[in-house]
Write an enzyme that holds these catalytic residues in place. Structure first.
Site, PDB file in Angstrom:
ATOM      1  N   LYS A 161     -13.099   2.152  -2.678  1.00  0.00           N
ATOM      2  CA  LYS A 161     -14.351   2.621  -1.518  1.00  0.00           C
ATOM      3  C   LYS A 161     -15.452   3.254  -2.447  1.00  0.00           C
ATOM      4  O   LYS A 161     -16.542   3.050  -2.072  1.00  0.00           O
ATOM      5  CB  LYS A 161     -13.640   3.391  -0.524  1.00  0.00           C
ATOM      6  CG  LYS A 161     -12.701   2.898   0.258  1.00  0.00           C
ATOM      7  CD  LYS A 161     -12.225   3.817   1.374  1.00  0.00           C
ATOM      8  CE  LYS A 161     -11.414   3.116   2.353  1.00  0.00           C
ATOM      9  NZ  LYS A 161     -10.616   3.996   3.195  1.00  0.00           N
ATOM     10  N   HIS A 169       7.687 -26.457   1.841  1.00  0.00           N
ATOM     11  CA  HIS A 169       6.603 -27.587   1.099  1.00  0.00           C
ATOM     12  C   HIS A 169       5.601 -26.940   0.291  1.00  0.00           C
ATOM     13  O   HIS A 169       4.850 -27.816  -0.102  1.00  0.00           O
ATOM     14  CB  HIS A 169       6.201 -28.476   2.281  1.00  0.00           C
ATOM     15  CG  HIS A 169       7.219 -28.988   3.002  1.00  0.00           C
ATOM     16  ND1 HIS A 169       7.808 -30.413   2.656  1.00  0.00           N
ATOM     17  CD2 HIS A 169       8.079 -28.696   3.909  1.00  0.00           C
ATOM     18  CE1 HIS A 169       8.802 -30.385   3.423  1.00  0.00           C
ATOM     19  NE2 HIS A 169       8.800 -29.571   4.087  1.00  0.00           N
ATOM     20  N   GLU A 185       0.842  -1.333   0.060  1.00  0.00           N
ATOM     21  CA  GLU A 185       0.089  -0.043   0.012  1.00  0.00           C
ATOM     22  C   GLU A 185       0.785   1.530  -0.058  1.00  0.00           C
ATOM     23  O   GLU A 185       0.370   2.406  -0.389  1.00  0.00           O
ATOM     24  CB  GLU A 185      -0.884   0.128   1.236  1.00  0.00           C
ATOM     25  CG  GLU A 185      -2.182   0.703   0.855  1.00  0.00           C
ATOM     26  CD  GLU A 185      -3.214   0.340   2.109  1.00  0.00           C
ATOM     27  OE1 GLU A 185      -4.301  -0.049   1.611  1.00  0.00           O
ATOM     28  OE2 GLU A 185      -2.996   0.850   3.345  1.00  0.00           O
TER      29      GLU A 185
END
Length: 417
Positions: free
Chosen positions: A399, A287, A265
């Site tokens: 938003k 793994h 961000e």
């Protein structure tokens, strides 16, 4: 680099700027107020549970520190085993089933809700807050306010106006402290204090880290500058734009989540520049992701986190059963160290660069230094990249589309085809 550091220090005093987090260790008054509130809440024996309502920087930091310092089964321990500290739960998404799954199982009369939104209007957080308020009012009537504490802007926003009108306990977040840089403000420190952690130890770690950062006569040992330059150079000069953070400790796994938000961000502002942070955990991801890191595209710079001394060595039992003799006499501590060191060497052999940061042990002082180091690295890297590491215009656009899709007043002009 000296110019960048001097500029950061000068800007830290400006409440209109975004570097208020740089000197949070100096705010002794806030630290003491947080500790008093938490001590009183614990001593009252009114609460069993703490539910944090927040998202992004208002949740990742507290969750990272809680996971690092508390037992993985903290909420299963008795109040005596927890030393009176509250159980910790976090609602950081608007998933209705997840939210109901947590809240339906708690005794709300013995639950303290901590609502965290700096702006005071974050949709995800406020929706959870409204639900919690309604549920508390149904069970406690006018006393519902005793089960709520808010962390928000000191003056602005709908939540600040509401808590002042209702007389709800609250703590301020300085205007100059952005969400993803707020972990050592009340955002992170209040939940930790309510879990029984003494917050002054964090402040001491921050002070030591700040003094190292601003030692301008010794830049060669300045870890924040070294990391920022390494990140920038690997990206811009070597084409290594993928940046996994891989702690070799399950207790530090959430720090990778916090780190991903911090870097993504802050530095993801230009299509042509900027690292892409990735979460990984050792030895688990040996793994899964390690194959890609090792033999996939050579576009990665890996940061390892290592813990020199765990609280438990955990000896591996000797067993004469055939096929299980290789680990005789070893401990899990030695094994995870060997796994981490072996992975770094294997990557180097395949020409994949890495850097290792080592904590002497996991404690409040060291965690404060570590997270502050990453914050400083990110701020410095922003200057090297020529981007503003403290805004998030891409997030704000999301938003706006969300409100437009919900048909909210004032967002009718936004096309949502």
């Amino acid at each position: 680099l000296i110019k960048i550091l001097n500029d950061m220090e000068a800007r830290a005093a400006d409440e209109a700027d975004w570097l208020g987090w740089l000197k949070l260790h100096e705010d002794v008054q806030s630290s003491n107020k947080i500790q008093r509130f938490a001590d009183q809440a614990i001593a009252s024996q009114k609460f069993d549970n703490l539910v944090l309502l927040g998202i992004g920087g208002s949740a990742l930091g507290p969750q990272a520190l809680v996971q690092a310092l508390l037992s993985p089964l903290w909420n299963e321990l008795s109040v005596q085993q927890r030393g009176g500290g509250l159980k910790f739960y976090c609602i950081d998404n608007v998933d209705p089933d997840w939210t109901e799954g947590i809240l339906s199982q708690l005794n709300l009369k013995r639950t303290l809700f901590c609502v965290i939104t700096k702006s005071g209007g974050t949709a995800e957080t406020i929706s959870a807050f409204l639900w919690a308020r309604k549920a508390l009012m149904e069970q406690l009537g006018a006393q519902w306010k005793d089960n709520m504490v808010a962390i928000t802007d000191p003056q602005k926003g709908a939540l600040r106006a509401f808590v002042q009108e209702e007389g709800i306990a609250s703590f301020p977040v300085k205007p100059s402290v952005g969400g993803r840089f707020s972990v050592f403000s009340p955002v992170g420190m209040l939940p930790l204090a309510l879990a029984g952690i003494k917050v002054d130890k964090f402040r001491q770690g921050l002070k030591a880290a700040y003094e190292e950062l601003m030692d301008l006569n010794n830049l060669t040992s300045n870890k924040a500058c070294q990391l920022a330059v390494s990140l920038y150079h690997a990206d811009q000069k070597l084409g290594k734009r993928i940046n996994p953070l891989m702690p070799y400790s399950s207790h530090l796994a959430k720090i990778s989540d916090w780190y991903v938000q911090l870097v993504a961000e802050s530095l993801g502002k230009n299509p042509q520049v900027g690292p892409t942070p990735i979460k990984a955990v050792g030895a688990t991801d040996q793994h899964s992701q390690l194959q890609l890191f090792s033999e996939g595209p050579k576009d990665k710079l890996i940061f390892f986190l290592k813990v020199a001394k765990f609280k438990n060595a955990f000896p591996i039992p000797s067993d004469p059963v055939a096929g299980f003799t290789d680990l005789a006499g070893e401990t899990l501590e030695r094994l995870i160290h060997a796994e981490g060191d072996g992975t770094a060497r294997a990557l180097a052999k395949n020409e994949v660069p890495s850097l290792t940061l080592e904590l002497s042990e996991i404690n409040e002082f060291n965690l404060a230094q570590l997270l502050y180091l990453f914050q400083c690295m990110t701020a410095i890297a922003g200057q090297l990249y020529g981007v503003n590491p403290f805004n998030q215009p891409g997030v704000e656009l999301s938003k706006k589309y969300t409100y437009a899709l919900l048909g909210k007043k004032g967002f009718e002009h936004i096309e949502v085809k």
